[in-house]
Design a protein around this motif. Structure first.
Motif: not given
Length: 471
Positions: A380-393
């Motif tokens: 389980l990998l949690l990416d705690v960046r903002r949604e816009s950062e996550f959507a970018s890559q």
């Protein structure tokens, strides 16, 4: 005539000092007053005006303390209704400052009281505008931060369109734009890293100043993609409108050194929150159980404001020696005035008193990549960046869990599962790990270097621009 931009990078905020013939004006000052009084003293000038472009949401202004110390008049634009003595200027009113003049331009839209200050030189030539949150470099202010407004954000955006077209854009191209914020501020969405420009250049490159744009197109462009503002924004705006405690008193209280026993007693009696402000290398090795990490060497104050929901929350600090005043000051800038003191001697004193410590496991990106490749379904990998950062890559299979909303969404996680956590560079993920650990999550591994390192591994990456669904 002298113009000085006083830029504070951790808040991406710009205050301004204008001096002419022994008289000075301060525009949008931060909470602490000494930088402004020192500048005026150096020039042998008297601060005559404190000009506020609007009721700020992202920081607590220093207008009240500065006015009390200098006798300067606080000035707001039309429709402002502060709970203290201030001059409410009319639209087009001219303020004399030494040999120059400042024209108050009412530019509602970001908020209804928002105003822009137009500076004219000794010959009456337009020199610069101090646009607050009305006009940024490559952006404009978001229209959803007004205090107790009965208008929709679309209504406010319509006012902003009119303000820009009728008050700002008719000015000469060589007028210099001095905005209230730069890149990194949540008061806009597309701000450039530059903190000044000419109006003529902005008319060419700023999406919101295109001459053929209709009001409907403008409203759509300005309101599209607005992220939810940090929870402390409306609370700071109220403080700026209603008043607040003297910064000197806040600093005096927060600068109290506490022994280990005094620290523990204050923690128990006041039900305080312990914030560890050391760097992200030192914290994970040994820290006080149930404390949370928000390191001073990054966007400290905005993250305190985003993650600590109550401005009245009693706070105890663990700081690097010699940085206690900096920490208390930066918290006060965003309205957190109830610091009870700091642990004298820091973590060394705590451990010397045989008090328990905890740690957070960390892992390199390369090692994580090997684990993930072996069992992606079970990792389980949690990416705690903002949604816009996550959507970018992002890493294929990662779960977007933005730090901004960790308090709201924590219930979506399972305390019995293990989570690997990352952000862009390792700062936000360590904050997230510390909060989760304090809330009872046992198995957390912080990925060093974050996505900056993960993207250089063999892990598959993907991107999309659809709305991100939590978990």
């Amino acid at each position: 005539m002298k113009i000085e931009q006083i830029y504070t990078g951790c808040l991406a905020e710009a205050a301004y000092y204008i001096e002419s013939n022994g008289e000075a004006a301060i525009i949008d000052p931060l909470r602490e007053t000494q930088p402004y009084t020192d500048r005026a003293k150096y020039d042998g000038a008297k601060i005559k005006y404190i000009l506020e472009t609007h009721f700020h949401a992202d920081f607590v202004s220093g207008h009240l303390d500065l006015s009390k110390k200098t006798g300067a008049t606080i000035v707001y634009g039309p429709t402002a209704q502060p709970n203290f003595a201030a001059h409410i200027a009319s639209d087009g009113e001219v303020l004399q400052l030494g040999n120059v003049t400042i024209v108050v331009l009412h530019t509602p839209g970001h908020t209804m009281e928002s105003s822009t200050f137009l500076l004219r030189d000794e010959n009456g030539k337009d020199v610069a505008i101090f646009s607050g949150d009305t006009l940024f470099i490559n952006d404009v202010g978001r229209p959803d931060l007004a205090v107790k407004s009965d208008m929709s954000r679309e209504d406010l955006a319509g006012h902003l369109y009119d303000s820009l077209r009728h008050k700002i854009m008719p000015l000469a191209d060589d007028v210099i734009v001095y905005p209230g914020h730069g890149a990194g501020s949540a008061c806009g969405k597309n701000m450039a890293k530059e903190t000044t420009d000419t109006l003529g250049h902005q008319k060419m490159v700023n999406y919101a100043l295109q001459p053929n744009m209709t009001k409907a197109e403008f409203v759509q462009a300005v309101t599209d993609g607005l992220a939810e503002p940090p929870q402390y924004f409306p609370k700071n705006a109220v403080l700026n409108k209603m008043g607040y405690e003297s910064f000197e008193e806040v600093l005096r209280r927060g600068m109290k050194p506490l022994s280990v026993n005094e620290f523990v007693q204050a923690w128990d009696v006041a039900e305080a929150l312990v914030i560890d402000t050391r760097n992200k290398t030192e914290f994970p090795m040994d820290f006080i159980p149930d404390s949370i990490f928000i390191g001073i060497d990054d966007m400290f104050a905005p993250w305190v404001g985003t993650l600590v929901p109550d401005l009245q929350q009693p706070i105890l600090l663990l700081c690097d020696a010699g940085r206690e005043e900096e920490v208390v000051t930066r918290m006060a800038r965003v309205g957190y005035d109830h610091c009870l003191g700091y642990l004298e001697g820091g973590i060394t004193a705590w451990m010397a008193a045989d008090k328990p410590t905890e740690s957070i496991q960390e892992m390199t990106a390369d090692r994580f990549a090997r684990i993930f490749e072996e069992s992606p379904e079970e990792t389980l990998l949690l990416d705690v960046r903002r949604e816009s950062e996550f959507a970018s890559q992002h890493v294929l299979g990662a779960i977007n869990f933005p730090l901004d909303f960790i308090n709201r969404n924590m219930h979506l996680l399972d305390r019995n599962k293990a989570y690997f956590v990352h952000c862009a560079g390792g700062y936000r993920s360590l904050i997230a790990c510390s909060i989760l650990k304090a809330r009872g999550f046992k198995s957390l591994i912080n990925i060093c270097g974050g996505f900056d390192m993960l993207k250089n591994t063999r892990l598959p990456l993907t991107q999309y621009h659809a709305p991100v669904t939590m978990l």
